[in-house]
Scaffold this motif. Structure first.
Motif, PDB file in Angstrom:
ATOM      1  N   GLY A  36       0.785  -1.221   0.000  1.00 10.84           N
ATOM      2  CA  GLY A  36       0.000   0.000   0.000  1.00 10.84           C
ATOM      3  C   GLY A  36       0.816   1.270   0.000  1.00 10.84           C
ATOM      4  O   GLY A  36       0.357   2.304  -0.497  1.00 10.84           O
ATOM      5  N   ASP A  37       2.040   1.238   0.563  1.00 13.05           N
ATOM      6  CA  ASP A  37       2.844   2.454   0.628  1.00 13.05           C
ATOM      7  C   ASP A  37       3.900   2.525  -0.464  1.00 13.05           C
ATOM      8  O   ASP A  37       4.726   3.450  -0.465  1.00 13.05           O
ATOM      9  CB  ASP A  37       3.512   2.585   1.998  1.00 13.05           C
ATOM     10  N   ASP A  38       3.910   1.591  -1.394  1.00 14.67           N
ATOM     11  CA  ASP A  38       4.870   1.658  -2.510  1.00 14.67           C
ATOM     12  C   ASP A  38       4.550   2.866  -3.385  1.00 14.67           C
ATOM     13  O   ASP A  38       3.403   3.048  -3.818  1.00 14.67           O
ATOM     14  CB  ASP A  38       4.805   0.386  -3.359  1.00 14.67           C
ATOM     15  N   ARG A  39       5.558   3.683  -3.677  1.00 13.06           N
ATOM     16  CA  ARG A  39       5.364   4.845  -4.538  1.00 13.06           C
ATOM     17  C   ARG A  39       6.426   4.953  -5.636  1.00 13.06           C
ATOM     18  O   ARG A  39       6.135   5.401  -6.736  1.00 13.06           O
ATOM     19  CB  ARG A  39       5.390   6.135  -3.699  1.00 13.06           C
ATOM     20  N   HIS A  40       7.660   4.593  -5.329  1.00 11.02           N
ATOM     21  CA  HIS A  40       8.767   4.791  -6.256  1.00 11.02           C
ATOM     22  C   HIS A  40       9.326   3.443  -6.700  1.00 11.02           C
ATOM     23  O   HIS A  40       9.525   2.547  -5.878  1.00 11.02           O
ATOM     24  CB  HIS A  40       9.874   5.614  -5.600  1.00 11.02           C
ATOM     25  N   VAL A  41       9.581   3.314  -7.997  1.00 12.26           N
ATOM     26  CA  VAL A  41      10.151   2.077  -8.532  1.00 12.26           C
ATOM     27  C   VAL A  41      11.353   2.438  -9.402  1.00 12.26           C
ATOM     28  O   VAL A  41      11.233   3.209 -10.355  1.00 12.26           O
ATOM     29  CB  VAL A  41       9.121   1.292  -9.378  1.00 12.26           C
ATOM     30  N   PHE A  42      12.510   1.870  -9.058  1.00 15.62           N
ATOM     31  CA  PHE A  42      13.716   2.033  -9.859  1.00 15.62           C
ATOM     32  C   PHE A  42      14.025   0.689 -10.515  1.00 15.62           C
ATOM     33  O   PHE A  42      13.970  -0.353  -9.855  1.00 15.62           O
ATOM     34  CB  PHE A  42      14.886   2.460  -8.980  1.00 15.62           C
ATOM     35  N   HIS A  43      14.321   0.714 -11.797  1.00 21.55           N
ATOM     36  CA  HIS A  43      14.586  -0.561 -12.459  1.00 21.55           C
ATOM     37  C   HIS A  43      15.739  -0.458 -13.444  1.00 21.55           C
ATOM     38  O   HIS A  43      16.065   0.617 -13.958  1.00 21.55           O
ATOM     39  CB  HIS A  43      13.329  -1.110 -13.146  1.00 21.55           C
ATOM     40  N   ALA A  44      16.374  -1.608 -13.668  1.00 23.38           N
ATOM     41  CA  ALA A  44      17.482  -1.713 -14.613  1.00 23.38           C
ATOM     42  C   ALA A  44      17.417  -3.087 -15.246  1.00 23.38           C
ATOM     43  O   ALA A  44      16.917  -4.057 -14.642  1.00 23.38           O
ATOM     44  CB  ALA A  44      18.826  -1.502 -13.911  1.00 23.38           C
ATOM     45  N   GLY A  45      17.901  -3.193 -16.470  1.00 24.51           N
ATOM     46  CA  GLY A  45      17.856  -4.479 -17.153  1.00 24.51           C
ATOM     47  C   GLY A  45      18.805  -4.510 -18.325  1.00 24.51           C
ATOM     48  O   GLY A  45      19.422  -3.508 -18.696  1.00 24.51           O
ATOM     49  N   ALA A  46      18.933  -5.687 -18.909  1.00 18.72           N
ATOM     50  CA  ALA A  46      19.753  -5.870 -20.103  1.00 18.72           C
ATOM     51  C   ALA A  46      19.054  -6.859 -21.015  1.00 18.72           C
ATOM     52  O   ALA A  46      18.428  -7.819 -20.544  1.00 18.72           O
ATOM     53  CB  ALA A  46      21.141  -6.381 -19.728  1.00 18.72           C
ATOM     54  N   GLY A  47      19.135  -6.620 -22.316  1.00 20.08           N
ATOM     55  CA  GLY A  47      18.455  -7.484 -23.264  1.00 20.08           C
ATOM     56  C   GLY A  47      19.278  -7.726 -24.508  1.00 20.08           C
ATOM     57  O   GLY A  47      20.271  -7.034 -24.773  1.00 20.08           O
ATOM     58  N   VAL A  48      18.864  -8.741 -25.262  1.00 17.79           N
ATOM     59  CA  VAL A  48      19.507  -9.073 -26.529  1.00 17.79           C
ATOM     60  C   VAL A  48      18.440  -9.131 -27.602  1.00 17.79           C
ATOM     61  O   VAL A  48      17.419  -9.809 -27.453  1.00 17.79           O
ATOM     62  CB  VAL A  48      20.238 -10.434 -26.454  1.00 17.79           C
ATOM     63  N   GLU A  49      18.664  -8.379 -28.681  1.00 18.56           N
ATOM     64  CA  GLU A  49      17.819  -8.475 -29.863  1.00 18.56           C
ATOM     65  C   GLU A  49      18.718  -8.276 -31.067  1.00 18.56           C
ATOM     66  O   GLU A  49      19.535  -9.140 -31.358  1.00 18.56           O
ATOM     67  CB  GLU A  49      16.671  -7.475 -29.789  1.00 18.56           C
ATOM     68  N   ASP A  50      18.646  -7.141 -31.762  1.00 19.75           N
ATOM     69  CA  ASP A  50      19.614  -6.879 -32.821  1.00 19.75           C
ATOM     70  C   ASP A  50      20.937  -6.392 -32.243  1.00 19.75           C
ATOM     71  O   ASP A  50      21.922  -6.250 -32.959  1.00 19.75           O
ATOM     72  CB  ASP A  50      19.069  -5.838 -33.799  1.00 19.75           C
ATOM     73  N   ALA A  51      20.947  -6.093 -30.957  1.00 21.39           N
ATOM     74  CA  ALA A  51      22.153  -5.667 -30.254  1.00 21.39           C
ATOM     75  C   ALA A  51      21.936  -5.930 -28.770  1.00 21.39           C
ATOM     76  O   ALA A  51      20.826  -6.238 -28.337  1.00 21.39           O
ATOM     77  CB  ALA A  51      22.425  -4.189 -30.503  1.00 21.39           C
ATOM     78  N   ALA A 217      14.923 -10.942 -25.951  1.00 22.29           N
ATOM     79  CA  ALA A 217      14.856 -11.445 -24.578  1.00 22.29           C
ATOM     80  C   ALA A 217      15.549 -10.445 -23.661  1.00 22.29           C
ATOM     81  O   ALA A 217      16.495  -9.760 -24.070  1.00 22.29           O
ATOM     82  CB  ALA A 217      15.516 -12.814 -24.455  1.00 22.29           C
ATOM     83  N   THR A 218      15.079 -10.359 -22.428  1.00 16.10           N
ATOM     84  CA  THR A 218      15.679  -9.449 -21.462  1.00 16.10           C
ATOM     85  C   THR A 218      15.504  -9.980 -20.049  1.00 16.10           C
ATOM     86  O   THR A 218      14.576 -10.743 -19.763  1.00 16.10           O
ATOM     87  CB  THR A 218      15.049  -8.046 -21.551  1.00 16.10           C
ATOM     88  N   VAL A 219      16.393  -9.591 -19.198  1.00 15.65           N
ATOM     89  CA  VAL A 219      16.263  -9.844 -17.759  1.00 15.65           C
ATOM     90  C   VAL A 219      16.387  -8.499 -17.065  1.00 15.65           C
ATOM     91  O   VAL A 219      17.109  -7.605 -17.533  1.00 15.65           O
ATOM     92  CB  VAL A 219      17.327 -10.820 -17.232  1.00 15.65           C
ATOM     93  N   GLY A 220      15.684  -8.332 -15.948  1.00 14.32           N
ATOM     94  CA  GLY A 220      15.728  -7.053 -15.263  1.00 14.32           C
ATOM     95  C   GLY A 220      15.395  -7.195 -13.793  1.00 14.32           C
ATOM     96  O   GLY A 220      14.916  -8.238 -13.334  1.00 14.32           O
ATOM     97  N   VAL A 221      15.661  -6.139 -13.063  1.00 15.29           N
ATOM     98  CA  VAL A 221      15.339  -6.095 -11.635  1.00 15.29           C
ATOM     99  C   VAL A 221      14.693  -4.748 -11.331  1.00 15.29           C
ATOM    100  O   VAL A 221      15.123  -3.703 -11.843  1.00 15.29           O
ATOM    101  CB  VAL A 221      16.604  -6.309 -10.770  1.00 15.29           C
ATOM    102  N   SER A 222      13.630  -4.770 -10.535  1.00 13.05           N
ATOM    103  CA  SER A 222      12.948  -3.551 -10.100  1.00 13.05           C
ATOM    104  C   SER A 222      12.944  -3.513  -8.576  1.00 13.05           C
ATOM    105  O   SER A 222      12.731  -4.543  -7.920  1.00 13.05           O
ATOM    106  CB  SER A 222      11.507  -3.509 -10.609  1.00 13.05           C
ATOM    107  N   VAL A 223      13.177  -2.336  -8.038  1.00 12.45           N
ATOM    108  CA  VAL A 223      13.171  -2.135  -6.588  1.00 12.45           C
ATOM    109  C   VAL A 223      12.088  -1.116  -6.255  1.00 12.45           C
ATOM    110  O   VAL A 223      12.090   0.000  -6.785  1.00 12.45           O
ATOM    111  CB  VAL A 223      14.546  -1.648  -6.077  1.00 12.45           C
ATOM    112  N   ARG A 224      11.154  -1.508  -5.391  1.00 12.77           N
ATOM    113  CA  ARG A 224      10.055  -0.645  -4.992  1.00 12.77           C
ATOM    114  C   ARG A 224      10.347  -0.003  -3.631  1.00 12.77           C
ATOM    115  O   ARG A 224      10.769  -0.690  -2.699  1.00 12.77           O
ATOM    116  CB  ARG A 224       8.759  -1.460  -4.906  1.00 12.77           C
ATOM    117  N   LEU A 225      10.128   1.312  -3.537  1.00 11.93           N
ATOM    118  CA  LEU A 225      10.378   2.044  -2.301  1.00 11.93           C
ATOM    119  C   LEU A 225       9.103   2.731  -1.837  1.00 11.93           C
ATOM    120  O   LEU A 225       8.268   3.122  -2.653  1.00 11.93           O
ATOM    121  CB  LEU A 225      11.483   3.088  -2.506  1.00 11.93           C
ATOM    122  N   PRO A 226       8.946   2.907  -0.526  1.00 13.58           N
ATOM    123  CA  PRO A 226       7.725   3.548   0.006  1.00 13.58           C
ATOM    124  C   PRO A 226       7.722   5.046  -0.268  1.00 13.58           C
ATOM    125  O   PRO A 226       8.721   5.638  -0.673  1.00 13.58           O
ATOM    126  CB  PRO A 226       7.801   3.236   1.496  1.00 13.58           C
TER     127      PRO A 226
END
Length: 232
Positions: A36-51, A217-226
């Motif tokens: 309920g108190d989540d407001r901010h989400v920071f995320h980063a990831g890496a993927g492969v397609e044409d590059a 295809a991609t993999v990523g991580v998201s961090v949620r902050l209050p």
């Protein structure tokens, strides 16, 4: 003899602007794991397609009519070619839900850039898509399908192009320079305030032809902050 202006070739190159960074960098959010108190989400990831593509982004969560509206943006870059990048800003909105099932829509504006020995292309575009899946507290699986449309592209020709291909080539804007159909699946595992996400799918042009690599295809991580004190 001066060669005729290669308009078709220029437009074909402009269509390539649609593929800059492609869809793989987009991160998914596990709506079932939100607190309920989540407001901010920071995320980063890496993927492969044409590059190989890296992505960094931020989302802000709002409560609207009892649902979570996601406002945010992300920057996608090709690490080995810093002049190829894409910035996307927009919103993701759940439309309907039942139990753990949820369906929603996404709309974002796009600014992207790509350059090579022939030209530099700066593109304005829009992407819209529908998404839906099952979202639980610890995991989720979903599908998404939509259109990535390059509404206008500014092409700046290099001196190499002018010297070897067409010396009177004009720089300028080209409208309706291409579109992609993008569809795929995503899934993830959530713990504490962290979402680990995997996405895979395919991108096709309007003639249903695939790009150099047929899948992304991609993999990523998201961090949620209050919410911070001034957000309350």
């Amino acid at each position: 003899m001066t060669r005729p202006a290669p308009t078709i070739a220029a437009l074909a190159l402009a269509v390539g602007a649609v593929a800059i960074c492609g869809p793989a960098a987009a991160q998914d959010l596990n709506f079932g794991a939100l607190r309920g108190d989540d407001r901010h989400v920071f995320h980063a990831g890496a993927g492969v397609e044409d590059a190989v593509v890296a992505s960094f982004g931020y989302d802000y969560l709002l409560s609207l009519l009892g649902r979570t509206l996601v406002l945010g943006g992300e920057l996608d870059v090709v690490p080995v070619h810093a002049s190829d990048w894409r910035l996307r800003v927009g919103a993701v909105a759940p439309v309907t839900s039942y139990g753990g099932w949820m369906a929603g829509a996404k709309a974002r504006g796009i600014l992207r850039n790509a350059s090579n020995e022939v030209n530099r292309m700066t593109n304005l575009g829009v992407e819209t898509s529908l998404l839906g899946g099952f979202y639980a507290k610890r995991w989720f699986v979903a599908a998404e399908a939509g259109v990535d449309w390059a509404t206008a592209t500014y092409i700046h020709h290099t001196e190499t192009y002018r010297r070897l291909v067409y010396e009177d080539a004009r720089d300028g804007w080209y409208s309706s320079t291409g579109a992609n159909l993008v569809y795929g699946v995503s899934g993830g595992y959530s713990f504490s305030s962290v979402d680990l996400v995997f996405r895979a799918g395919q991108r096709r042009d309007l003639r249903l032809a695939t790009w150099l690599l047929p899948l992304y295809a991609t993999v990523g991580v998201s961090v949620r902050l209050p919410a911070l004190a001034d957000d309350r």
